[in-house]
Write an enzyme that holds these catalytic residues in place. Structure first.
Site, PDB file in Angstrom:
ATOM      1  CD  GLU A  91     -26.245 -29.149   8.762  1.00  0.00           C
ATOM      2  OE1 GLU A  91     -25.759 -29.578   9.819  1.00  0.00           O
ATOM      3  OE2 GLU A  91     -25.680 -29.241   7.665  1.00  0.00           O
ATOM      4  NE  ARG A 137     -26.419 -36.021  20.774  1.00  0.00           N
ATOM      5  CZ  ARG A 137     -26.435 -35.111  19.781  1.00  0.00           C
ATOM      6  NH1 ARG A 137     -25.779 -33.980  19.910  1.00  0.00           N
ATOM      7  NH2 ARG A 137     -27.077 -35.345  18.682  1.00  0.00           N
ATOM      8  CE  LYS A 146     -30.063 -33.305  11.768  1.00  0.00           C
ATOM      9  NZ  LYS A 146     -30.150 -31.864  11.559  1.00  0.00           N
TER      10      LYS A 146
HETATM   11  P1  ATP Z   1     -27.866 -35.016  14.361  1.00  0.00           P
HETATM   12  O1  ATP Z   1     -26.534 -35.466  14.829  1.00  0.00           O
HETATM   13  O2  ATP Z   1     -28.969 -35.949  14.673  1.00  0.00           O
HETATM   14  O3  ATP Z   1     -27.851 -34.572  12.936  1.00  0.00           O
HETATM   15  P2  ATP Z   1     -27.572 -32.346  15.080  1.00  0.00           P
HETATM   16  O4  ATP Z   1     -27.203 -31.854  16.427  1.00  0.00           O
HETATM   17  O5  ATP Z   1     -26.556 -32.299  14.019  1.00  0.00           O
HETATM   18  O6  ATP Z   1     -28.181 -33.771  15.252  1.00  0.00           O
HETATM   19  P3  ATP Z   1     -29.091 -30.106  14.340  1.00  0.00           P
HETATM   20  O7  ATP Z   1     -30.069 -29.970  13.253  1.00  0.00           O
HETATM   21  O8  ATP Z   1     -27.804 -29.406  14.236  1.00  0.00           O
HETATM   22  O9  ATP Z   1     -28.840 -31.656  14.538  1.00  0.00           O
HETATM   23  O10 ATP Z   1     -29.764 -29.820  15.742  1.00  0.00           O
HETATM   24  C1  ATP Z   1     -30.666 -28.789  16.027  1.00  0.00           C
HETATM   25  C2  ATP Z   1     -30.709 -28.636  17.508  1.00  0.00           C
HETATM   26  O11 ATP Z   1     -31.169 -29.826  18.122  1.00  0.00           O
HETATM   27  C3  ATP Z   1     -29.347 -28.344  18.062  1.00  0.00           C
HETATM   28  O12 ATP Z   1     -29.424 -27.280  18.970  1.00  0.00           O
HETATM   29  C4  ATP Z   1     -28.950 -29.631  18.724  1.00  0.00           C
HETATM   30  O13 ATP Z   1     -28.105 -29.410  19.802  1.00  0.00           O
HETATM   31  C5  ATP Z   1     -30.295 -30.213  19.141  1.00  0.00           C
HETATM   32  N1  ATP Z   1     -30.227 -31.665  19.229  1.00  0.00           N
HETATM   33  C6  ATP Z   1     -29.863 -32.530  18.266  1.00  0.00           C
HETATM   34  N2  ATP Z   1     -29.872 -33.790  18.726  1.00  0.00           N
HETATM   35  C7  ATP Z   1     -30.246 -33.731  20.027  1.00  0.00           C
HETATM   36  C8  ATP Z   1     -30.434 -34.708  21.067  1.00  0.00           C
HETATM   37  N3  ATP Z   1     -30.230 -35.998  20.853  1.00  0.00           N
HETATM   38  N4  ATP Z   1     -30.831 -34.265  22.274  1.00  0.00           N
HETATM   39  C9  ATP Z   1     -31.045 -32.970  22.486  1.00  0.00           C
HETATM   40  N5  ATP Z   1     -30.885 -31.998  21.574  1.00  0.00           N
HETATM   41  C10 ATP Z   1     -30.486 -32.370  20.353  1.00  0.00           C
HETATM   42 MG    MG Z   2     -25.653 -31.074  12.881  1.00  0.00          MG
END
Ligand code: ATP
Ligand code: MG
Length: 557
Positions: free
Chosen positions: A47, A272, A282
């Protein structure tokens, strides 16, 4: 493709043969030809609401690495279905970071490009009687949802006719209603043990401009509805996501089944990455940036890809780390020392060594010919003869590091102290004979003598000394700035994670003259101190600025 064929990874190197549970699932699907000859297609779906962090790197390595391993393709898809938090600055940074990590996407896609298609899918569900427009408020929907132990209650709007739902949904789209006034919900089962299946919201009203579609839409699909449609539209075969979506998989499958989608993608969840001494969401990272607690998204203390890059980490080290941590189904916290270990292992054979001293103490070699100087050859990398030697100026006036002298030595202190002899790296043995102090009683100068017979490399090893220390020649030394880092997050009094107030130390140092030629982004080992990189943002000032990449000693077991 079999594991022994060794397809190439980023940079042409082999990818790991180690097979994880995801690869095992894919191999089974390939063996059964589940996707009827289609290649393995994965996607990385960030995102665009912030910069990527080291956790995303795990997902990137997994998605791109898996596609490469099976001769498939991986798309970069921006999951930009939420208009409010998204920005093109983030889109650009994400593209840059994925490429920097060494991966190239097959297709670059935006979920917002599918808004028309998603709308059509929603209409289809309404026509089938599988979705309805609901007038309950968000609070009411929550109250009606029930709990883990009690079933939910059906919405009074659940049994609207398809015709009425179509009209209302069209009115939602046309902007007739305010935010929150109505939503489109799936009609599944308010008594389902899985709360995600209790008539989840599929579309909501948000009168907000979108970075891609502008003001075209005032209704936006929810993640749980949008994601399966995005995957399926792109022909994704294996949709890899993190464990918190495991309970959402039935909804993912429901949406595609309700639309009778042929060969729907398979969602697979993995744990994760959590890293000690690190905050990794983020939202939290953005707060640090917005509150000015760090210099920006690329502050070298940040766990963002941009921060790690500016810190001096190389993509090779990050990929190595992602490979070593592996992929599993259970959440755990990885020790940040492992990441640092990978960084050190990566830099050790490739960077050149330089002498840098802090808290300098002047050394005068009283028996060195007055006014004379010489240039001594010193190896650039003791683990790798490739980078050869450099010539370092030497004379009877030097500076040594403040930590390398003790007037009253502690036990097992083998560096310089009155009466003791040490080796100057790449030069001679010196012996400290006299300590000169200033009016305040501070050590101002050490009077030493050297032994010409002990010149390094001359082969004349007349005796052994226990300590080797480094030095810079006084007249030619240059002033530089060191920026040294501690962890951004530390344990607070109650074991909670708090911002480390001492995560940055700025110190002036004296360096051998060769460092004057360092170019922004060039990495070095500062002998006996650590790995450093010439900062890319503070280049061009009076003093060169170097960021500490990582110390020399490993705490990784
Ligand atoms: P954040 O909570 O940091 O915003 P998010 O999961 O909301 O992380 P996205 O942009 O939705 O962030 O994530 C893109 C991809 O990266 C998704 O498939 C998510 O599962 C993966 N991802 C995010 N954080 C991690 C992590 N700590 N370890 C492994 N994969 C991750
Ligand atoms: Mg997200």
């Amino acid at each position: 493709m079999s594991d022994t064929e060794k397809p190439s990874g980023p940079g042409g190197g082999p990818v790991a043969a180690a097979t994880n549970f995801i690869h095992a699932m894919i191999e089974k699907d390939l063996a059964e030809d589940k996707y009827e000859g289609r290649p393995v297609i994965t996607r990385f779906p960030p995102e665009p609401n912030g910069y990527l962090h080291i956790g995303h790197a795990k997902s990137i390595c997994l998605n791109f690495g898996t596609a490469a391993k099976y001769g498939g393709r991986c798309n970069l898809r921006f999951d930009d279905t939420n208009p409010v938090k998204e920005d093109t600055e983030y889109v650009d940074s994400i593209k840059k970071d994925v490429r920097w990590l060494g991966f190239e996407w097959d297709r670059l896609l935006f979920a917002s490009d599918y808004f028309d298609r998603m709308y059509e899918c929603a209409v289809k569900l309404i026509e089938k009687g599988a979705a309805f427009v609901c007038d309950l408020s968000a609070d009411e929907i929550r109250a009606y949802r029930g709990t883990l132990t009690t079933p939910g209650k059906e919405s009074p709007y659940r049994n609207r006719s398809a015709a009425e739902n179509l009209r209302l949904f069209e009115e939602m789209r046309a902007g007739k209603y305010a935010d929150g006034e109505k939503v489109l919900r799936a009609k599944i089962d308010m008594a389902s043990p899985n709360i995600n299946l209790r008539d989840p919201v599929l579309y909501r009203i948000a009168h907000a401009a979108h970075h891609n579609t502008g003001n075209k839409w005032c209704i936006y699909p929810m993640y749980d509805f949008a994601h399966p449609l995005e995957d399926a539209t792109e022909g994704v075969t294996h949709s890899i996501c993190t464990l918190e979506f495991e309970d959402h998989r039935p909804l993912y499958d429901w949406a595609l089944a309700a639309l009778a989608w042929p060969l729907p993608p398979q969602q697979i969840e993995f744990a994760r990455l959590n890293l000690s001494n690190t905050v990794m969401s983020k939202r939290h990272l953005k707060a640090l940036v917005d509150q000015g607690k760090v210099e920006g998204w690329d502050d070298p203390r940040m766990p963002t890809i941009a921060g790690l890059r500016r810190r001096g980490y190389r993509p090779e080290a990050i990929r190595d780390f992602c490979e070593r941590i592996g992929v599993s189904k259970s959440n755990s916290v990885v020790d940040i020392a492992l990441l640092e270990h990978c960084v050190r292992e990566d830099l050790k054979p490739i960077v050149e060594s330089r002498h840098v001293v802090t808290d300098p103490i002047k050394v005068v070699i009283t028996n060195y010919p007055a006014g004379a100087s010489e240039e001594l050859p010193i190896e650039n990398n003791k683990d790798n003869a490739g980078p050869g030697v450099r010539r370092v100026p030497f004379s009877g006036e030097l500076y040594i590091d403040g930590a390398d002298f003790m007037e009253v030595p502690e036990k097992k202190y083998f560096r310089l102290f009155p009466g003791n002899e040490v080796r100057l790296k790449g030069a001679y043995f010196i012996k400290c004979n006299e300590v000169i102090k200033d009016a305040a009683g501070k050590v101002a100068e050490l009077r030493c003598t050297y032994d010409e017979e002990t010149k390094s490399g001359s082969g004349a090893e007349t005796r052994k000394v226990k300590g080797t220390i480094h030095w810079v020649e006084a007249r030619t030394a240059i002033r530089i700035e060191l920026r040294m880092y501690d962890y951004l997050m530390i344990d607070g009094e109650n074991g909670e994670s708090v911002l480390n107030p001492a995560s940055l130390t700025v110190k002036e140092a004296l360096a051998e003259p060769a460092l004057a030629a360092a170019t922004p982004g060039e990495r070095f080992q500062f002998f006996r101190r650590g790995y450093y990189i010439a900062d890319t943002k503070r280049a061009g000032g009076a003093k060169k600025v170097f960021n500490e990449i990582v110390g020399l000693k490993s705490s990784w077991k």
